[in-house]
Design a protein around this motif. Structure first.
Motif, short mmCIF file in Angstrom:
data_model
loop_
_atom_site.label_atom_id
_atom_site.label_comp_id
_atom_site.label_asym_id
_atom_site.label_seq_id
_atom_site.Cartn_x
_atom_site.Cartn_y
_atom_site.Cartn_z
N ALA A 21 -14.33 43.45 -11.89
CA ALA A 21 -14.43 43.63 -10.44
C ALA A 21 -15.77 43.15 -9.91
N ALA A 22 -15.77 42.75 -8.63
CA ALA A 22 -17.03 42.54 -7.92
C ALA A 22 -17.68 43.91 -7.75
N LEU A 23 -19.00 43.92 -7.58
CA LEU A 23 -19.72 45.18 -7.45
C LEU A 23 -20.59 45.15 -6.20
N VAL A 24 -20.40 46.15 -5.35
CA VAL A 24 -21.27 46.31 -4.18
C VAL A 24 -21.89 47.70 -4.27
N VAL A 25 -23.22 47.74 -4.47
CA VAL A 25 -23.97 49.00 -4.53
C VAL A 25 -25.01 48.97 -3.43
N SER A 26 -25.12 50.06 -2.69
CA SER A 26 -26.10 50.09 -1.60
C SER A 26 -26.55 51.52 -1.35
N ASP A 27 -27.80 51.66 -0.91
CA ASP A 27 -28.32 52.97 -0.49
C ASP A 27 -28.30 53.11 1.03
N TRP A 28 -27.82 52.09 1.72
CA TRP A 28 -27.83 52.09 3.19
C TRP A 28 -26.95 53.21 3.73
N ARG A 29 -27.46 53.91 4.73
CA ARG A 29 -26.69 54.97 5.39
C ARG A 29 -26.78 54.79 6.89
N PRO A 30 -25.72 55.15 7.63
CA PRO A 30 -25.78 55.04 9.09
C PRO A 30 -26.72 56.08 9.70
N VAL A 31 -26.92 57.18 8.94
CA VAL A 31 -27.84 58.23 9.38
C VAL A 31 -28.94 58.32 8.33
N GLU A 32 -30.20 58.22 8.76
CA GLU A 32 -31.31 58.29 7.81
C GLU A 32 -31.29 59.65 7.10
N LEU A 33 -31.57 59.65 5.80
CA LEU A 33 -31.56 60.90 5.03
C LEU A 33 -32.99 61.25 4.60
N ARG A 34 -33.47 62.40 5.08
CA ARG A 34 -34.77 62.93 4.63
C ARG A 34 -34.49 63.95 3.54
N LYS A 35 -35.20 63.82 2.42
CA LYS A 35 -34.99 64.74 1.31
C LYS A 35 -36.29 65.47 0.99
N GLY A 36 -36.13 66.75 0.67
CA GLY A 36 -37.33 67.51 0.36
C GLY A 36 -37.04 68.72 -0.50
N VAL A 37 -38.12 69.40 -0.92
CA VAL A 37 -38.01 70.62 -1.74
C VAL A 37 -38.75 71.74 -1.03
N PHE A 38 -38.09 72.89 -0.90
CA PHE A 38 -38.64 74.05 -0.21
C PHE A 38 -39.09 75.08 -1.23
N HIS A 39 -40.33 75.58 -1.08
CA HIS A 39 -40.83 76.58 -2.02
C HIS A 39 -41.70 77.59 -1.27
N LEU A 40 -41.21 78.82 -1.20
CA LEU A 40 -41.97 79.94 -0.61
C LEU A 40 -42.58 79.59 0.76
N GLY A 41 -41.76 79.02 1.63
CA GLY A 41 -42.21 78.74 2.99
C GLY A 41 -42.78 77.37 3.23
N THR A 42 -43.01 76.62 2.14
CA THR A 42 -43.54 75.26 2.29
C THR A 42 -42.44 74.25 1.96
N ASN B 167 -38.50 82.97 3.29
CA ASN B 167 -37.11 82.99 2.84
C ASN B 167 -36.40 81.70 3.22
N TRP B 168 -35.61 81.14 2.31
CA TRP B 168 -34.89 79.88 2.58
C TRP B 168 -33.92 80.01 3.76
N GLU B 169 -33.49 81.24 4.08
CA GLU B 169 -32.57 81.44 5.22
C GLU B 169 -33.16 80.88 6.51
N SER B 170 -34.49 80.86 6.58
CA SER B 170 -35.16 80.36 7.79
C SER B 170 -34.78 78.90 8.07
N LEU B 171 -34.44 78.15 7.01
CA LEU B 171 -34.05 76.74 7.18
C LEU B 171 -32.72 76.63 7.91
N ALA B 172 -31.78 77.52 7.56
CA ALA B 172 -30.47 77.51 8.21
C ALA B 172 -30.60 77.98 9.66
N ILE B 173 -31.37 79.05 9.88
CA ILE B 173 -31.56 79.60 11.24
C ILE B 173 -32.23 78.55 12.13
#
Length: 726
Positions: A191-212, A226-232
């Motif tokens: 098969a032909a192969l098409v691989v891409s990281d392109w997204r229509p919505v930019e994705l920010r990724k991070g790690v949360f630890h004790l409020g930071t 508390n991680w719940e603060s992220l949802a709120i």
């Protein structure tokens, strides 16, 4: 690429433009330039929401309009099949007929011959191939959605064998968001192969630890600990959040906890609408917690919920009414539910002997749900660091590559079933032909060890011959025996079929529900309930109490099979309670299970009971035993005692209506035939539609006056009930 410039039928462009799409995303354009429109196979590995489905639709419809034939769209879940079916129905405006099929593994489904696009689960399509329906030869294109599941222990071998069967016979389009070794997969499929990281919505990724909150680009944000603060915070911004946790109980606990905090952010109309959703949900211990969570605009989602509850939650989340869903990873398996913020609370899960890291591929699938096209410019995926250092999680899950896919034909159970199918249903004539076919699989392509493959195949063939699934003639050609052919068509493991056949003599001497249910629960095809340590003694006592009804010996405590046997006893007892009309709520409470668990067990038991009957018919069955098994199957299907069997054979009469009719004095079909319509309408759950269906079943035309009087009686009954409720 503009839609206008696509080298496809003008009618396809019109439908796409009617959706408001004038220009394709870059990976979509690259995919459609790969040769796929000219019939080349394609592996398309691009992020969630980057438009894989639209590519598949354009390819399918273009092929059908140009060449005719059929396209099959494979999905891993029934819920996904329903979702894709609804999406593809739009193409019926061009005369393309769409169908979906997911259940009943013992059918040719010849009716599908009338349709052009067929949406199916991999297991359903595999079972159809074994029955050789006439329309299969017309399949010109196969789309494998979520193709990374070829590496799934449970279902990977099924998907691999389907693609192996159709390789070179139909065009293949394989779709996935995350594939660690996409090149290897494309090479296997030519098969032909098409691989891409392109997204229509930019994705920010991070790690949360004790409020930071440490973002991957080095920026830092501060929140309450508390991680719940992220949802709120997401809800305060007018957005939604998905929270992934590793157990059902965690999903429930966190949903109820978040609900009390998010409820104050809801408007009064939202609160009223949520009350409307709550009123549609039946009462049981699991939904009690769900209702508490829903009051505050939060829900949990896991495999223990019933289909109705899951559908209500998914729809309300899409409408923006539910603000946060806490879920187990089942939600990340393909159902289209994106959210502005995805919070991954757990990166470990319990796996039999201890805690283990969740694979990178799964975590990245979850992260891919962040960001809603058309609503969000940016989506946020945040991993919560609980005990691990944030840096380690960042390296592993955010910067790391997903794991390589490995063929699951190494799974003995899957391999055994597939080898039997090749011999009995796909005309593989001898051992050389068997090995030649297996050389076409991803397993052979990936491992390259043909000698090991031959050895595995030889062992399975010996097992199949020894247990009379197949035989060999004087020229060393395979001969499919009725027992083997039927086992394969029934889509059960040969080991399950062997257990059934070995038990037939004992079953004939002593047919009884507990013995039959324990037999079904002992097969590799049944997902048993786990007997917990504190329950072991109780189930051992039950096994000894009912020992004379079992078709197997009770293993000793030191035996490795001991705990598994008691789990089978627990499962058998649940099924016994079900056919004795124990209320569902009491079953959930007694066995500490959720509605989804009961439905799954009943679905599997129904299929295995059917298979048991079909195999018993091959071995000079005794008429009275065969009738006993059929009656027990009907009781299992409806969850009723013996006295209700005649009633549940009537249309639209299930467990509750049958019991209500029986208790009201309507105990036979004759009682119902002689009854007055107004008396039937007095019975709980019986309305005019049910009564009209019964009249049709009996071949009786309901007089117009009777129908009119019945409708008035029904209206009076409803009016009385409404008044009572007010």
């Amino acid at each position: 690429m503009k839609v206008e410039d696509l080298p496809v039928d003008e009618r396809i462009k019109r439908v796409v433009r009617e959706r408001g799409i004038e220009e394709l995303y870059p990976p979509q354009a690259e995919a459609l330039k790969s040769g796929v429109l000219e019939g080349k196979n394609l592996v398309l590995a691009i992020p969630t929401a980057s438009g894989k489905t639209l590519v598949s639709e354009i390819v399918m419809v273009n092929k059908l309009l140009q060449e005719g034939g059929k396209a099959v769209y494979l999905v891993p879940l029934k819920a996904l099949a329903e979702e894709k079916y609804r999406e593809f129905k739009e193409w019926e405006s061009l005369g393309i007929r769409v169908a979906a099929t997911t259940g009943d593994y013992d059918s040719t489904d010849e009716w599908l011959g009338r349709y052009d696009i067929i949406v199916a689960t991999a297991e359903k399509f595999d079972s159809l191939l074994r029955h050789s329906p006439k329309w299969v030869k017309d399949v010109k294109l196969i789309v494998a959605d979520e193709v990374h599941l070829i590496g799934s222990y449970d279902r990977g071998a099924t998907l691999e064998m389907i693609l192996s069967h159709l390789l070179g016979k139909a065009q293949i389009l394989a779709l996935s968001a995350t594939v660690g070794n996409a090149e290897e997969l494309a090479e296997w499929l030519d098969a032909a192969l098409v691989v891409s990281d392109w997204r229509p919505v930019e994705l920010r990724k991070g790690v949360f630890h004790l409020g930071t909150l440490f973002w991957e680009d080095g920026k830092i944000d501060r929140y309450p600990e508390n991680w719940e603060s992220l949802a709120i915070d997401a809800v305060k911004k007018g957005k939604q959040a998905l929270v992934f946790v590793n157990t059902r109980r965690s999903a429930e606990k966190e949903a109820v906890s978040l609900s009390s905090k998010i409820s104050r952010l809801l408007t009064k109309p939202e609160t009223r609408q949520l009350e409307g959703i709550i009123s549609q949900i039946e009462d049981n211990p699991t939904t009690e917690k769900l209702k508490r969570a829903l009051k505050g605009g939060v829900a949990f989602h896991h495999a223990g919920l019933g289909r109705i509850e899951r559908a209500l939650i998914e729809d309300a989340f899409r409408e923006g009414l539910i603000k946060v869903i806490t879920a187990t990873p089942t939600l990340s398996a393909g159902i289209n539910l994106p959210a502005f913020r995805v919070i991954i609370r757990d990166t470990k899960r319990y796996a039999g002997f201890g805690w283990t890291d969740i694979p990178v591929l799964e975590i990245q699938q979850m992260m891919g749900r962040a960001g809603r096209p058309k609503y969000d410019r940016v989506g946020e995926a945040i991993i919560v660091a609980r005990t691990d250092e944030p840096r380690k999680l960042m390296e592993k899950y955010i910067h790391g590559k997903p794991e390589k896919l490995f063929s699951m034909l190494a799974n003995e159970q899957a391999f055994r079933s597939q080898v039997l199918a090749l011999i009995t249903n796909f005309n593989i004539g001898n051992f050389r032909e068997l090995v030649d076919f297996l050389e076409r699989t991803f397993y052979a392509h990936q491992r390259g060890d043909i000698a090991a493959l031959e050895y595995k195949a030889k062992n399975v063939v010996y097992f199949l011959i020894e247990n009379e699934f197949i035989d060999m003639d004087m020229q060393d050609r395979f001969m499919a025996l009725p027992f083997g052919k039927r086992t394969s068509q029934l889509y059960i493991d040969p080991l399950t079929a062997k257990k059934f056949r070995d038990a037939f003599p004992a079953l004939e001497r002593n047919p009884n529900p507990f013995g039959i249910f324990q037999l079904i629960a002992s097969t590799p095809d049944m997902a048993t309930l786990t007997a917990r340590k504190r329950e072991l003694e109780d189930y051992l006592d039950l096994a000894y109490e009912l020992e004379d009804r079992l078709y197997t010996n009770i293993p000793y405590y030191e035996d490795s099979r001991f705990q598994g046997f008691l789990s089978q006893v627990k499962t058998a007892k649940v099924l016994l309670d079900w056919i004795n009309e124990v209320p569902e709520a009491r079953i959930y409470e007694t066995y500490n299970i959720d509605p989804g668990d009961l439905y799954r067990i009943l679905e599997l038991a129904d299929w295995l009971m059917y298979a048991l009957i079909e195999l018993y018919r091959l071995f000079e069955p005794k008429d009275d035993v065969l009738q006993y098994l059929r009656d027990l199957h009907l009781r299992l299907k409806h969850g009723v005692r013996e006295e209700l069997l005649e009633l549940v054979r009537l249309p639209n009469i299930g467990r509750k209506r049958a019991r209500a009719l029986y208790n009201a004095g309507f105990r036979t079909a004759d009682d119902i035939m002689r009854a007055k319509v107004r008396d039937l309408l007095e019975v709980e759950g019986i309305g005019m539609k049910v009564v009209e269906g019964l009249f049709r079943h009996f071949g009786v035309e309901m007089p117009g006056k009777v129908k009119e009087a019945g409708k008035k009686a029904e209206a009076r009954k409803k009016g009385t009930l409404d008044a009572f409720l007010k």
